[in-house]
Each structure stands twice: as C-alpha cells, then as structure tokens.
Design a protein around this motif. Structure first.
Motif, PDB file in Angstrom:
ATOM      1  N   MET A 232     -56.165   8.907  21.106  1.00 41.13           N
ATOM      2  CA  MET A 232     -56.194  10.431  20.963  1.00 41.13           C
ATOM      3  C   MET A 232     -54.771  10.993  20.715  1.00 41.13           C
ATOM      4  SD  MET A 232     -59.141  11.535  23.760  1.00 41.13           S
ATOM      5  CE  MET A 232     -59.071  13.026  23.413  1.00 41.13           C
ATOM      6  N   ASN A 233     -54.754  12.136  20.108  1.00 40.23           N
ATOM      7  CA  ASN A 233     -53.302  12.807  19.809  1.00 40.23           C
ATOM      8  C   ASN A 233     -53.363  14.136  20.531  1.00 40.23           C
ATOM      9  OD1 ASN A 233     -52.492  10.774  18.175  1.00 40.23           O
ATOM     10  ND2 ASN A 233     -53.762  11.521  16.429  1.00 40.23           N
ATOM     11  N   CYS A 234     -52.344  14.527  21.029  1.00 41.20           N
ATOM     12  CA  CYS A 234     -52.169  15.974  21.751  1.00 41.20           C
ATOM     13  C   CYS A 234     -50.751  16.559  21.359  1.00 41.20           C
ATOM     14  CB  CYS A 234     -52.314  15.606  23.300  1.00 41.20           C
ATOM     15  SG  CYS A 234     -50.900  15.070  24.163  1.00 41.20           S
ATOM     16  N   LEU A 235     -50.844  17.670  21.660  1.00 39.36           N
ATOM     17  CA  LEU A 235     -49.632  18.568  21.513  1.00 39.36           C
ATOM     18  C   LEU A 235     -49.352  19.296  22.925  1.00 39.36           C
ATOM     19  CD1 LEU A 235     -50.149  20.391  18.258  1.00 39.36           C
ATOM     20  CD2 LEU A 235     -48.643  18.699  18.454  1.00 39.36           C
TER      21      LEU A 235
ATOM     22  N   ILE B 132     -46.115  11.638  32.842  1.00 43.01           N
ATOM     23  CA  ILE B 132     -47.531  11.475  33.247  1.00 43.01           C
ATOM     24  C   ILE B 132     -48.333  11.044  32.174  1.00 43.01           C
ATOM     25  CG2 ILE B 132     -49.586  12.837  33.978  1.00 43.01           C
ATOM     26  CD1 ILE B 132     -47.941  15.032  35.317  1.00 43.01           C
ATOM     27  N   ILE B 133     -48.289  11.522  30.858  1.00 44.43           N
ATOM     28  CA  ILE B 133     -49.321  10.928  29.990  1.00 44.43           C
ATOM     29  C   ILE B 133     -48.852   9.643  29.656  1.00 44.43           C
ATOM     30  CG2 ILE B 133     -49.745  10.873  27.370  1.00 44.43           C
ATOM     31  CD1 ILE B 133     -49.392  14.148  27.894  1.00 44.43           C
ATOM     32  N   ARG B 134     -47.316   9.340  29.725  1.00 47.24           N
ATOM     33  CA  ARG B 134     -46.862   7.950  29.421  1.00 47.24           C
ATOM     34  C   ARG B 134     -47.275   6.636  30.381  1.00 47.24           C
ATOM     35  NH1 ARG B 134     -41.631  10.270  28.540  1.00 47.24           N
ATOM     36  NH2 ARG B 134     -41.200  10.915  26.403  1.00 47.24           N
ATOM     37  N   ASN B 135     -47.109   7.242  31.436  1.00 45.31           N
ATOM     38  CA  ASN B 135     -47.629   6.382  32.605  1.00 45.31           C
ATOM     39  C   ASN B 135     -48.968   6.156  32.949  1.00 45.31           C
ATOM     40  OD1 ASN B 135     -44.684   6.084  33.224  1.00 45.31           O
ATOM     41  ND2 ASN B 135     -44.785   7.855  34.674  1.00 45.31           N
ATOM     42  N   ASN B 136     -49.905   7.028  32.579  1.00 42.92           N
ATOM     43  CA  ASN B 136     -51.347   6.847  32.762  1.00 42.92           C
ATOM     44  C   ASN B 136     -52.134   6.689  31.435  1.00 42.92           C
ATOM     45  OD1 ASN B 136     -51.338   7.524  35.743  1.00 42.92           O
ATOM     46  ND2 ASN B 136     -49.823   9.042  35.139  1.00 42.92           N
TER      47      ASN B 136
ATOM     48  N   VAL C 173     -48.450  11.584  22.382  1.00 43.10           N
ATOM     49  CA  VAL C 173     -47.969  13.087  22.060  1.00 43.10           C
ATOM     50  C   VAL C 173     -47.048  13.421  20.859  1.00 43.10           C
ATOM     51  CG1 VAL C 173     -46.531  15.012  23.150  1.00 43.10           C
ATOM     52  CG2 VAL C 173     -47.710  13.115  24.710  1.00 43.10           C
ATOM     53  N   LEU C 174     -47.929  14.208  19.967  1.00 43.21           N
ATOM     54  CA  LEU C 174     -47.277  14.319  18.538  1.00 43.21           C
ATOM     55  C   LEU C 174     -45.964  15.053  18.518  1.00 43.21           C
ATOM     56  CD1 LEU C 174     -50.571  14.914  16.690  1.00 43.21           C
ATOM     57  CD2 LEU C 174     -49.365  13.101  16.826  1.00 43.21           C
TER      58      LEU C 174
ATOM     59  N   GLY D  73     -46.119  26.826  18.013  1.00 46.17           N
ATOM     60  CA  GLY D  73     -47.385  26.196  18.550  1.00 46.17           C
ATOM     61  C   GLY D  73     -48.667  26.215  17.354  1.00 46.17           C
ATOM     62  N   ILE D  74     -48.521  27.351  16.697  1.00 47.62           N
ATOM     63  CA  ILE D  74     -49.440  27.500  15.692  1.00 47.62           C
ATOM     64  C   ILE D  74     -49.071  26.464  14.540  1.00 47.62           C
ATOM     65  CG2 ILE D  74     -50.251  29.146  13.875  1.00 47.62           C
ATOM     66  CD1 ILE D  74     -49.967  31.460  15.965  1.00 47.62           C
ATOM     67  N   THR D  75     -47.905  26.628  14.168  1.00 44.02           N
ATOM     68  CA  THR D  75     -47.385  25.466  13.156  1.00 44.02           C
ATOM     69  C   THR D  75     -47.774  24.182  13.514  1.00 44.02           C
ATOM     70  OG1 THR D  75     -45.655  27.090  12.528  1.00 44.02           O
ATOM     71  CG2 THR D  75     -45.219  24.916  11.942  1.00 44.02           C
ATOM     72  N   LEU D  76     -47.498  23.737  14.716  1.00 39.77           N
ATOM     73  CA  LEU D  76     -47.802  22.375  14.983  1.00 39.77           C
ATOM     74  C   LEU D  76     -49.139  22.087  15.020  1.00 39.77           C
ATOM     75  CD1 LEU D  76     -45.161  21.823  17.730  1.00 39.77           C
ATOM     76  CD2 LEU D  76     -45.099  20.996  15.459  1.00 39.77           C
ATOM     77  N   ILE D  77     -50.146  23.038  15.240  1.00 40.57           N
ATOM     78  CA  ILE D  77     -51.450  22.835  15.322  1.00 40.57           C
ATOM     79  C   ILE D  77     -52.176  22.354  14.012  1.00 40.57           C
ATOM     80  CG2 ILE D  77     -53.986  23.705  16.062  1.00 40.57           C
ATOM     81  CD1 ILE D  77     -52.358  24.931  18.549  1.00 40.57           C
ATOM     82  N   LYS D  78     -51.691  23.443  13.255  1.00 43.72           N
ATOM     83  CA  LYS D  78     -52.158  23.479  11.630  1.00 43.72           C
ATOM     84  C   LYS D  78     -51.624  22.091  10.958  1.00 43.72           C
ATOM     85  CE  LYS D  78     -52.407  28.344  10.935  1.00 43.72           C
ATOM     86  NZ  LYS D  78     -51.809  29.583  10.208  1.00 43.72           N
ATOM     87  N   LYS D  79     -50.445  21.706  11.521  1.00 42.71           N
ATOM     88  CA  LYS D  79     -49.671  20.595  10.856  1.00 42.71           C
ATOM     89  C   LYS D  79     -50.405  19.151  11.303  1.00 42.71           C
ATOM     90  CE  LYS D  79     -45.311  17.807  10.565  1.00 42.71           C
ATOM     91  NZ  LYS D  79     -43.829  18.003  10.930  1.00 42.71           N
ATOM     92  N   ASN D  80     -50.689  19.022  12.687  1.00 45.82           N
ATOM     93  CA  ASN D  80     -51.022  17.642  13.174  1.00 45.82           C
ATOM     94  C   ASN D  80     -52.525  17.694  13.329  1.00 45.82           C
ATOM     95  OD1 ASN D  80     -48.394  16.328  13.837  1.00 45.82           O
ATOM     96  ND2 ASN D  80     -48.002  18.502  14.555  1.00 45.82           N
TER      97      ASN D  80
END
Length: 244
Positions: free
Chosen positions: A1-4, A19-23, A29-30, A39-46
């Motif tokens: 899964m991918n997240c921002l 926390i994400i790396r360790n668990n 994390v994109l 934030g809007i730009t990254l959601i549209k892009k990724n």
C-alpha cells in the motif's frame, strides 16, 4: 500500500515515518506535505491508498483538501490537536480520528484498520456529515443499523430508548432506527444539544416535551409517547423544562 503524510510539524512527521518503517514493511510513504496546496498536488500526482491528514496545516485547515476530492478513492486517518468543534464533528459523523499527542500503538491500530477495510459509500457519507457538522450549527448524526447508514439531523430525533446493548431512535417522521451501541454513548454526544437523560432507559429531546405529570412521574412527548421519569432525574428535568 502507498500513503502520504500531510502534516506541518516536522517532529510529528519524523515520528510517523519511524512508526510506519518499524511496523509496516508493506507500506510505502510516497511523500510528505506541510500545506493544503502541496497536499492537493501530491494526492493528484500519486493516487495514494490512504493519507495521514493533520487537521491544522500551515496554510489552512486540512479539511480544505477534502473539498477538492468530493468522492475520494483513498482512506483518511485524521490527526488533530484538541478542538471542541472538530472533535464533536468527528463523533457525530462516526469518523475515526487520532488525538495529539498520540502513541505508536494508536497509529498502528488506525493503519491496521485501513489495511483491513475497503473504500465504501459509508466513508463518503461520514465525510459529508463531518464537513456539514464542522461548518454548521444544525448538526447531523450518523446512525448505522444492520442494513443502512442514516444521516439524521439531531433536531429530528424525538427520543432514544435502550434495549439491552441496542439503542432505538424514534424520529419526528415516526421512523425508528435500531443501532447496536449503548444509550450511554449517545447521551454523552447529545447532552449539549437539548437532550436530557430522564431514565436509565430513555434520552429525550426536550424540545418535544409537552407535559410532565409530577404525581405519576411521566412525561408526554409531542408524538404521544408517555415515558417514565426516574426519581433521581425528576428535579433535573423540571429545571430543564423551566428554561424552555
């Protein structure tokens, strides 16, 4: 899964990344953003699977991002510092949120919930209800029964009654909604909005009260319902009626 991660506090971003790396080795994390605009730009892009979204960003409220995505195909984990209005809106809409300062366990629990769930119309209804409640004085509440998710203006609720671990809501239009949550949980949410607990089994919207019979210790509501009032709640009810 991918997240921002959309968060304007660098220390919080670092903590979330750790926390994400360790668990969660399967989650990537994109990118991160500290503003509504980025934030809007990254959601549209990724096109992420989910986002960790801070309520307060450096150039405005994180909720502004949602207005650009009215039908989001990503899940959202909200993160917020204490705000009475935001937390009330979250509770009424039945959306999950994490309150700062948070623990790694709380973040892991929220992410696992995202992993186990799928995007549904429920999330969209809850988001719409949240945004309405956050920006309006006329609150709505999400009530979920076995088959449907109901978005109900709280002013349309006449009373709620307890049946074991269930709560039955009786509405102005005579509809009844059965929810698998305790009456106590709704008492805590609605007590600031003209609702009063008159009995272990009953929570009423006092705006629909028509007559209180002192001797019989019963109250008549506008829909014709006659409900008992416990001795311990009698004086509280009388004082509330006097303020109408």
């Amino acid at each position: 899964m991918n997240c921002l991660i959309i968060e304007d506090n660098r220390n919080t971003v670092s903590m979330l990344l750790d926390i994400i790396r360790n668990n969660f080795s399967s989650i990537k994390v994109l990118d991160t953003a500290s503003s509504v605009k980025k934030g809007i730009t990254l959601i549209k892009k990724n096109n992420p699977d989910f986002i960790l979204l801070d309520v307060n960003l450096e150039d405005g409220e994180g909720f502004s991002i949602l207005k650009q995505f009215p039908n989001p195909d990503f899940k959202i984990i909200f993160i917020t510092s204490y705000s009475k209005y935001a937390i009330e809106a979250f509770k009424f809409s039945a959306l999950d949120f994490i309150l700062k300062p948070f623990t790694p366990t709380e973040i892991c629990k929220a992410i696992n919930k995202v992993i186990d769930s799928k995007i549904s119309n429920d999330q969209k209804e809850k988001l719409n209800t949240f945004l309405h409640n956050y920006n309006s004085q006329n609150k709505k509440i999400v009530l979920s029964d076995i088959e449907n998710l109901h978005v109900v203006p709280i002013e349309n609720i006449i009373y709620a009654s307890s049946e074991n671990s269930y709560t039955i809501f009786t509405l102005k239009n005579k509809e009844e909604i059965v929810v698998s949550k305790s009456l106590k949980s709704f008492d805590e949410k609605l007590s600031s909005y003209a609702f009063i607990r008159i009995h272990q089994r009953y929570l009423i919207n006092i705006q629909y009260a028509e007559k209180f019979h002192k001797k019989n210790e019963e109250i008549l509501l506008s829909n014709g319902a006659i409900l008992p009032v416990s001795k311990t709640k009698k004086e509280l009810l009388i004082q509330a009626l006097k303020k109408l």
